[in-house]
Design a protein around this motif. Structure first.
Motif, PDB file in Angstrom:
ATOM      1  N   LEU A  13       0.828  -1.207   0.000  1.00 18.51           N
ATOM      2  CA  LEU A  13       0.000   0.000   0.000  1.00 18.51           C
ATOM      3  C   LEU A  13       0.864   1.259   0.000  1.00 18.51           C
ATOM      4  O   LEU A  13       0.520   2.252  -0.642  1.00 18.51           O
ATOM      5  N   ARG A  14       1.973   1.219   0.707  1.00 22.25           N
ATOM      6  CA  ARG A  14       2.883   2.364   0.736  1.00 22.25           C
ATOM      7  C   ARG A  14       3.374   2.697  -0.674  1.00 22.25           C
ATOM      8  O   ARG A  14       3.453   3.859  -1.066  1.00 22.25           O
ATOM      9  N   ASP A  15       3.669   1.661  -1.462  1.00 18.82           N
ATOM     10  CA  ASP A  15       4.153   1.875  -2.826  1.00 18.82           C
ATOM     11  C   ASP A  15       3.025   2.257  -3.779  1.00 18.82           C
ATOM     12  O   ASP A  15       3.210   3.080  -4.674  1.00 18.82           O
ATOM     13  N   ARG A  16       1.862   1.684  -3.592  1.00 22.31           N
ATOM     14  CA  ARG A  16       0.739   1.888  -4.506  1.00 22.31           C
ATOM     15  C   ARG A  16      -0.021   3.190  -4.249  1.00 22.31           C
ATOM     16  O   ARG A  16      -0.564   3.789  -5.166  1.00 22.31           O
ATOM     17  N   PRO A  23       2.090   6.685   3.559  1.00 28.03           N
ATOM     18  CA  PRO A  23       1.073   6.080   2.697  1.00 28.03           C
ATOM     19  C   PRO A  23      -0.309   6.672   2.976  1.00 28.03           C
ATOM     20  O   PRO A  23      -0.612   7.044   4.112  1.00 28.03           O
ATOM     21  N   GLN A  24      -1.126   6.796   1.916  1.00 24.66           N
ATOM     22  CA  GLN A  24      -2.490   7.303   2.099  1.00 24.66           C
ATOM     23  C   GLN A  24      -3.314   6.375   2.964  1.00 24.66           C
ATOM     24  O   GLN A  24      -4.175   6.822   3.715  1.00 24.66           O
ATOM     25  N   TYR A  25      -3.076   5.071   2.847  1.00 26.54           N
ATOM     26  CA  TYR A  25      -3.849   4.063   3.570  1.00 26.54           C
ATOM     27  C   TYR A  25      -2.916   3.031   4.187  1.00 26.54           C
ATOM     28  O   TYR A  25      -1.871   2.729   3.636  1.00 26.54           O
ATOM     29  N   TRP A  26      -3.326   2.496   5.313  1.00 24.63           N
ATOM     30  CA  TRP A  26      -2.635   1.354   5.899  1.00 24.63           C
ATOM     31  C   TRP A  26      -3.649   0.568   6.715  1.00 24.63           C
ATOM     32  O   TRP A  26      -4.738   1.060   7.020  1.00 24.63           O
ATOM     33  N   ARG A  61      -9.326  -8.799   2.388  1.00 24.76           N
ATOM     34  CA  ARG A  61      -9.872  -8.610   1.036  1.00 24.76           C
ATOM     35  C   ARG A  61     -10.910  -7.496   1.021  1.00 24.76           C
ATOM     36  O   ARG A  61     -10.924  -6.645   0.131  1.00 24.76           O
ATOM     37  N   GLU A  62     -11.796  -7.488   2.002  1.00 24.63           N
ATOM     38  CA  GLU A  62     -12.809  -6.436   2.098  1.00 24.63           C
ATOM     39  C   GLU A  62     -12.138  -5.066   2.259  1.00 24.63           C
ATOM     40  O   GLU A  62     -12.554  -4.086   1.640  1.00 24.63           O
ATOM     41  N   ALA A  63     -11.089  -5.004   3.070  1.00 25.85           N
ATOM     42  CA  ALA A  63     -10.369  -3.752   3.278  1.00 25.85           C
ATOM     43  C   ALA A  63      -9.707  -3.270   1.988  1.00 25.85           C
ATOM     44  O   ALA A  63      -9.792  -2.089   1.634  1.00 25.85           O
ATOM     45  N   LEU A  64      -9.064  -4.175   1.264  1.00 23.85           N
ATOM     46  CA  LEU A  64      -8.407  -3.793   0.005  1.00 23.85           C
ATOM     47  C   LEU A  64      -9.421  -3.355  -1.040  1.00 23.85           C
ATOM     48  O   LEU A  64      -9.172  -2.400  -1.789  1.00 23.85           O
ATOM     49  N   ASP A  65     -10.555  -4.024  -1.107  1.00 22.96           N
ATOM     50  CA  ASP A  65     -11.606  -3.607  -2.038  1.00 22.96           C
ATOM     51  C   ASP A  65     -12.106  -2.208  -1.693  1.00 22.96           C
ATOM     52  O   ASP A  65     -12.342  -1.388  -2.580  1.00 22.96           O
TER      53      ASP A  65
END
Length: 73
Positions: A13-16, A23-26, A61-65
């Protein structure tokens, strides 16, 4: 096991999704739930970043979605 997966995903997430304060999200693993965290900017004179819970999810998975559907492009 979930903590190792969360750590690996946070690196991705840090890279993306880089942001001005990290990072915007973690993700955090809290009592079996996955919490999506992100920055909120608070203005008290100068802008100050504060980490904020954005979404509580049951699975990674729910969090990444959720992140992918809310990420600023």
């Amino acid at each position: 096991m979930k903590d190792q997966a969360t750590h690996r995903i946070n690196q991705e997430l840090r890279d993306r999704h880089p942001g001005p304060f990290g990072p915007q999200y973690w993700l955090l693993n809290v009592s079996g739930d996955i919490v999506v965290r992100g920055w909120e900017i608070v203005y008290r004179g100068d802008p100050e970043p504060i980490g904020k819970n954005l979404k509580i999810c049951r699975t990674i998975r729910e969090a990444l979605d959720w992140i992918e559907s809310h990420a600023k492009r």
